[in-house]
Each structure stands twice: as C-alpha cells, then as structure tokens.
Write a protein that holds these residues in place. Structure first.
Motif, PDB file in Angstrom:
ATOM      1  N   SER A  70    -114.314  23.556 -11.436  1.00 13.28           N
ATOM      2  CA  SER A  70    -115.738  23.585 -11.119  1.00 13.28           C
ATOM      3  C   SER A  70    -116.089  22.417 -10.210  1.00 13.28           C
ATOM      4  O   SER A  70    -115.538  21.322 -10.356  1.00 13.28           O
ATOM      5  CB  SER A  70    -116.566  23.501 -12.410  1.00 13.28           C
ATOM      6  OG  SER A  70    -117.939  23.325 -12.126  1.00 13.28           O
ATOM      7  N   ALA A  72    -119.672  20.663  -8.974  1.00 13.09           N
ATOM      8  CA  ALA A  72    -121.134  20.594  -9.052  1.00 13.09           C
ATOM      9  C   ALA A  72    -121.606  19.399  -8.245  1.00 13.09           C
ATOM     10  O   ALA A  72    -121.029  18.309  -8.338  1.00 13.09           O
ATOM     11  CB  ALA A  72    -121.593  20.470 -10.501  1.00 13.09           C
ATOM     12  N   GLU A  74    -125.038  17.086  -6.957  1.00 18.25           N
ATOM     13  CA  GLU A  74    -126.445  16.744  -7.162  1.00 18.25           C
ATOM     14  C   GLU A  74    -126.857  15.650  -6.186  1.00 18.25           C
ATOM     15  O   GLU A  74    -126.046  14.778  -5.848  1.00 18.25           O
ATOM     16  CB  GLU A  74    -126.686  16.236  -8.593  1.00 18.25           C
ATOM     17  CG  GLU A  74    -126.341  17.238  -9.680  1.00 18.25           C
ATOM     18  CD  GLU A  74    -126.440  16.621 -11.066  1.00 18.25           C
ATOM     19  OE1 GLU A  74    -126.196  15.389 -11.166  1.00 18.25           O
ATOM     20  OE2 GLU A  74    -126.768  17.324 -12.019  1.00 18.25           O
TER      21      GLU A  74
END
Length: 313
Positions: A70, A72, A74
């Motif tokens: 994964s 991710a 931000e």
C-alpha cells in the motif's frame, strides 16, 4: 512536504528503505517491522519534499508496492523540523512547480465520475442560470458558474490526453456529455413549468438583455477567456491551490450557455439556441486545449529542470 505511509511485504522492505534513503528530499524515515496485518508486512513512513514526491512514487510503483502492499500520501500542513527544512532545501526545483501525476490522475478521476451528486450540481447550476438569463440578472449567472462542476471532467480529459489514459478520457467525456444533456433536458422541463406559472415568458428571453446578452454572442473574446481560464484552472489543480478554481468557474460561460440554449429551445428560438450552443462548444474547446497545453508545458519544464530526481546510490 508530503507524508508517505507504506505497507511493504517483508522481503521488499530493504529495497523500499534503500529507495527512500537515496532519494534527495526525504526525512523522518520510520520502519515498523511486522506492524501491518492487512496486508501482512512492515509499515514504513517518511516525509518527502513535494518536488521529490513524483519520482519517489514512481520508484515505489516500479517496486510493485501498489500491487503487493500500500502507498498512502498525505499533505503536511505544518512541519516544525529542521530536518524537513533541510530536505526541502536539498530537493531540486520548487514545490509549487511540482506535479504529482498520480495525485492529479486520482483527483480528476474522482471529479469526473458520473454520479447522482454530479448530475444534481450541474442541473441546479443550469436551472439557476436559466433564471438568470430570463431575468437578465448577472448575479444569478455568476452564482450558476460557481456551482457548476463541469471543470472536473474537463480537467480529466486534459490529464487523460497527457498521461495517455483512455479509461479516464472516456469516463470524463461521458460525465461531461451526459451531465450537460441531462441538465439541459431537466432545465427545459423546469422552464416549461416556470412558463406555465407565468414566471418565464418568451418576451423576457427575447428582450434586450444588456447584462446577459453575451451568453449567446460567441466571439474571439469568448475563446480567449476560455483558454486563459483553462490554463488557470489546470494550474490550480496541479499546485493544490483549489481556491483559484472559484475564479475559473465564474469566468467561463459553459453552464449559462447551456441554460440559455435550453430556455430558447422551449420557445422555439433557434437563433439563441444555436448561438448559445456555439458559445458552449467554444468554451469547452478552449478549456480542454489550454488545460492540455498547460500540463504538457509543466511536464516539459519539470523534466528540463530535473526536479525531484532520485540520486545515485
């Protein structure tokens, strides 16, 4: 700065860590062995300067992390760290000029989805614009422009052309065409209702309209403004300055032109309907052309400055 949270299979963690360590502009690397449960693996976090983000994300995808683990990402609104300051200073280029292509593709994919909410927004915007053209009220026209969500699919088409993403192109085109078709059809029904109760009249539509007559009077200025707005809107997306999109929204007469065409059709005013449609198509063409050229220019300029390059081991 960007914050990355990665889940990596245990046998790829060392490769991921090496990639991060040799990427100029990274800081705050943390490895939590065996911390991930779904999928099973290690958790790796780090911060990276925005101008180094695209190259790092590309490297992680080449390691297959998007398939086996994964990734991710931000945005960090505030980072009080000298290490972060040093990382940003070392990363080549300026963060404001960097384009995160995966983020742009994902954002435009979401904004160009044909959904009930999208249809509702574009229909409400077109109905507001219909009231504006009949009343010759510029304030209602501006409000309709701000409500309209059509820039999402237009940006999706531009991104799809540059990134050679046919699925995104089809998705965006469907959202754009179906959205405007549904909005114009529903606005025509709304106009018939307003006519039946005496709130809309043919005389109002065909009277002198000094405040909104430009909507069905396409000219070269219409195209020029659409080009400028397309470039500005694309820059606002790639630089994450979403506030600028409001200015873009109220500078192009796509929704008002569609509304004017819908109202004109119910009164069989083919002249206004045709010229409004011409205005609509001219604006759409200008935005797509300018947006695509802006993305190509950003891609070329960034490649020439070599921003965010991964350094040699």
């Amino acid at each position: 700065m960007l914050h990355l949270r990665l889940i990596t299979p245990s046998d790829r963690t060392d490769d991921v860590v090496r990639l991060i360590e040799r990427t100029v502009g990274t800081a705050h690397l943390v490895v939590l062995s065996g911390a991930a449960r779904n999928p099973v693996g290690d958790v790796v976090t780090c911060d990276v300067a925005r101008e180094a983000g695209d190259e790092l994300l590309t490297g992680l995808q080449e390691l297959g992390l998007d398939r086996t683990g994964s990734i991710a990402v931000e945005n960090i609104d505030l980072s009080l760290s000298k290490r972060a300051d040093k990382a940003e200073a070392e990363a080549p280029g300026e963060g404001a000029d960097a384009v995160l292509w995966e983020h742009l593709t994902d954002a435009t994919h979401e904004e160009s989805t044909l959904s009930v909410t999208y249809i509702a927004f574009i229909t409400l915007a077109t109905m507001i614009a219909a009231c504006g053209v009949v009343l010759d009220n510029a304030i209602l026209i501006v409000g309709a422009m701000a409500v309209g969500p059509e820039f999402g699919p237009l940006a999706g088409i531009c991104t799809a052309i540059v990134q050679r993403a046919p699925r995104l192109a089809v998705r965006s085109l469907v959202a754009l065409l179906v959205g405007f078709a549904a909005a114009m059809a529903l606005t025509a029904g709304f106009s018939l209702f307003m006519d039946a109760v005496g709130l809309f009249t043919k005389g109002q539509l065909e009277a002198e309209r000094p405040n909104t007559g430009f909507i069905y009077a396409p000219d070269w200025f219409s195209f020029v403004v659409a080009v400028l707005a397309g470039a500005a809107g694309t820059l606002s997306l790639t630089s994450a300055k979403s506030g600028a999109l409001v200015g873009v929204a109220i500078s192009v007469t796509t929704v008002p032109a569609a509304a004017n065409a819908a109202v004109a059709l119910i009164y069989s005013d083919t002249n206004q309907a045709g010229r409004s449609t011409e205005q609509l198509l001219l604006n759409l063409l200008g935005i797509v052309m300018a947006g695509t050229l802006t993305l190509l220019a950003q891609k070329w300029l960034w490649s020439t400055t070599q921003g965010g390059k991964i350094s040699a081991p």
